[in-house]
Write a protein that holds these residues in place. Structure first.
Motif, PDB file in Angstrom:
ATOM      1  N   ASP A  81       0.845  -1.191   0.000  1.00 55.22           N
ATOM      2  CA  ASP A  81       0.000   0.000   0.000  1.00 55.22           C
ATOM      3  C   ASP A  81       0.879   1.238   0.000  1.00 55.22           C
ATOM      4  O   ASP A  81       2.008   1.206   0.462  1.00 55.22           O
ATOM      5  N   GLY A  82       0.337   2.316  -0.481  1.00 60.39           N
ATOM      6  CA  GLY A  82       1.061   3.582  -0.400  1.00 60.39           C
ATOM      7  C   GLY A  82       0.985   4.374  -1.685  1.00 60.39           C
ATOM      8  O   GLY A  82       0.441   3.922  -2.697  1.00 60.39           O
ATOM      9  N   ILE A  83       1.529   5.566  -1.631  1.00 63.68           N
ATOM     10  CA  ILE A  83       1.558   6.418  -2.812  1.00 63.68           C
ATOM     11  C   ILE A  83       2.523   5.815  -3.836  1.00 63.68           C
ATOM     12  O   ILE A  83       3.463   5.109  -3.471  1.00 63.68           O
ATOM     13  N   TRP A  84       2.260   6.053  -5.109  1.00 65.10           N
ATOM     14  CA  TRP A  84       3.008   5.319  -6.133  1.00 65.10           C
ATOM     15  C   TRP A  84       3.183   6.135  -7.412  1.00 65.10           C
ATOM     16  O   TRP A  84       2.448   7.067  -7.692  1.00 65.10           O
ATOM     17  N   PHE A  85       4.188   5.713  -8.180  1.00 66.75           N
ATOM     18  CA  PHE A  85       4.367   6.097  -9.580  1.00 66.75           C
ATOM     19  C   PHE A  85       4.224   4.832 -10.404  1.00 66.75           C
ATOM     20  O   PHE A  85       4.461   3.719  -9.922  1.00 66.75           O
ATOM     21  N   GLU A  86       3.869   4.993 -11.674  1.00 68.26           N
ATOM     22  CA  GLU A  86       3.742   3.852 -12.584  1.00 68.26           C
ATOM     23  C   GLU A  86       4.647   4.092 -13.795  1.00 68.26           C
ATOM     24  O   GLU A  86       4.541   5.122 -14.458  1.00 68.26           O
ATOM     25  N   PHE A  87       5.532   3.126 -14.048  1.00 69.64           N
ATOM     26  CA  PHE A  87       6.505   3.265 -15.137  1.00 69.64           C
ATOM     27  C   PHE A  87       6.342   2.142 -16.157  1.00 69.64           C
ATOM     28  O   PHE A  87       5.812   1.069 -15.849  1.00 69.64           O
ATOM     29  N   GLN A  88       6.842   2.378 -17.355  1.00 70.00           N
ATOM     30  CA  GLN A  88       6.839   1.341 -18.386  1.00 70.00           C
ATOM     31  C   GLN A  88       7.862   0.266 -18.043  1.00 70.00           C
ATOM     32  O   GLN A  88       8.952   0.562 -17.560  1.00 70.00           O
ATOM     33  N   ASN A  89       7.490  -0.974 -18.340  1.00 67.83           N
ATOM     34  CA  ASN A  89       8.424  -2.084 -18.198  1.00 67.83           C
ATOM     35  C   ASN A  89       9.446  -1.978 -19.330  1.00 67.83           C
ATOM     36  O   ASN A  89       9.069  -1.965 -20.504  1.00 67.83           O
ATOM     37  N   PRO A  90      10.749  -1.914 -19.019  1.00 68.86           N
ATOM     38  CA  PRO A  90      11.753  -1.810 -20.089  1.00 68.86           C
ATOM     39  C   PRO A  90      11.716  -2.978 -21.073  1.00 68.86           C
ATOM     40  O   PRO A  90      12.083  -2.826 -22.236  1.00 68.86           O
ATOM     41  N   ALA A  91      11.239  -4.148 -20.610  1.00 68.65           N
ATOM     42  CA  ALA A  91      11.183  -5.321 -21.482  1.00 68.65           C
ATOM     43  C   ALA A  91       9.893  -5.375 -22.291  1.00 68.65           C
ATOM     44  O   ALA A  91       9.803  -6.100 -23.283  1.00 68.65           O
ATOM     45  N   ASN A  92       8.882  -4.611 -21.864  1.00 70.51           N
ATOM     46  CA  ASN A  92       7.589  -4.636 -22.538  1.00 70.51           C
ATOM     47  C   ASN A  92       6.898  -3.293 -22.309  1.00 70.51           C
ATOM     48  O   ASN A  92       6.211  -3.111 -21.307  1.00 70.51           O
ATOM     49  N   PRO A  93       7.081  -2.321 -23.204  1.00 77.50           N
ATOM     50  CA  PRO A  93       6.543  -0.971 -23.001  1.00 77.50           C
ATOM     51  C   PRO A  93       5.036  -0.918 -22.779  1.00 77.50           C
ATOM     52  O   PRO A  93       4.531   0.062 -22.237  1.00 77.50           O
ATOM     53  N   LYS A  94       4.312  -1.969 -23.185  1.00 80.99           N
ATOM     54  CA  LYS A  94       2.864  -1.977 -22.979  1.00 80.99           C
ATOM     55  C   LYS A  94       2.491  -2.336 -21.541  1.00 80.99           C
ATOM     56  O   LYS A  94       1.350  -2.145 -21.129  1.00 80.99           O
ATOM     57  N   GLU A  95       3.436  -2.885 -20.807  1.00 84.49           N
ATOM     58  CA  GLU A  95       3.178  -3.285 -19.424  1.00 84.49           C
ATOM     59  C   GLU A  95       3.611  -2.170 -18.475  1.00 84.49           C
ATOM     60  O   GLU A  95       4.666  -1.570 -18.646  1.00 84.49           O
ATOM     61  N   LYS A  96       2.783  -1.896 -17.477  1.00 83.93           N
ATOM     62  CA  LYS A  96       3.074  -0.861 -16.491  1.00 83.93           C
ATOM     63  C   LYS A  96       3.498  -1.499 -15.168  1.00 83.93           C
ATOM     64  O   LYS A  96       2.908  -2.492 -14.727  1.00 83.93           O
ATOM     65  N   ILE A  97       4.509  -0.906 -14.547  1.00 84.38           N
ATOM     66  CA  ILE A  97       5.021  -1.417 -13.273  1.00 84.38           C
ATOM     67  C   ILE A  97       4.909  -0.318 -12.219  1.00 84.38           C
ATOM     68  O   ILE A  97       5.468   0.766 -12.386  1.00 84.38           O
TER      69      ILE A  97
END
Length: 199
Positions: A81-97
């Motif tokens: 839980d907590g505040i977050w940022f969401e970034f692109q997966n370097p191996a799959n730009p369509k996936e968010k991490i």
């Protein structure tokens, strides 16, 4: 470093002043004495994270990212839980991490600027563009733009919990052996299981 020296310095100065004043003056200084102790020890706990951030920055170059998704509530795909940022997966730009602010120390400033129902546009603008260095699958450093956007400030370490906690099962997100080596040099731990499993 200024905070580490300034808070106890102020504490010592006020203590010296209070020895030459009536006893009741000590009670006026008491809030500072207590808060000064807190801030001093708070500064000490920051040093290990500062060294970890330095290690990340030696391994990964800075990137300037615009419009990075963020939030104040729990991310549906985050284990914490907590505040977050969401970034692109370097191996799959369509996936968010998602990268969650696991350590809440020094995160209040960021919390007031991430996307939320009460976030004011001028505050959100203070983290645009976002300075980012690292690999969201393991660990990274984020920072806000400095004056004129030329230099980063307000550094904060973000990481996936398994990068430092061996009790959590790591996830590869398609990381290659080279990615794992980069993350290891940047300070991530517990990568042996990933390096031995097929990617």
């Amino acid at each position: 470093m200024a905070g580490l020296l300034g808070w106890p310095g102020g504490w010592i100065a006020l203590l010296g002043i209070s020895t030459y004043t009536p006893n009741w003056v000590v009670w006026i200084f008491m809030p500072y004495f207590i808060y000064g102790f807190y801030r001093f020890f708070n500064q000490l706990t920051y040093f290990p994270w500062a060294f970890r951030m330095r290690r990340v920055l030696r391994e990964y170059p800075w990137q300037l990212l615009e419009g990075v998704p963020s939030g104040l509530g729990k991310h549906p795909e985050a284990r914490d839980d907590g505040i977050w940022f969401e970034f692109q997966n370097p191996a799959n730009p369509k996936e968010k991490i998602p990268l969650v602010f696991i350590k809440h120390q020094r995160s209040y400033w960021w919390m007031k600027r991430l996307d939320g129902p009460r976030t004011k546009p001028h505050r959100r603008a203070q983290i645009e563009p976002l300075w980012f260095a690292g690999d969201p699958r393991f660990l990274s450093v984020v920072a806000a733009p400095g004056r004129g956007g030329k230099a980063p400030k307000r550094f904060h370490m973000l990481y996936q919990r398994p990068a430092f906690d061996s009790r959590c099962a790591p996830e590869s997100w398609g990381a290659t052996p080279a990615d794992l080596e980069h993350a290891s040099r940047a300070g991530a731990r517990n990568l042996d299981a990933l390096s031995q499993s097929p990617v």
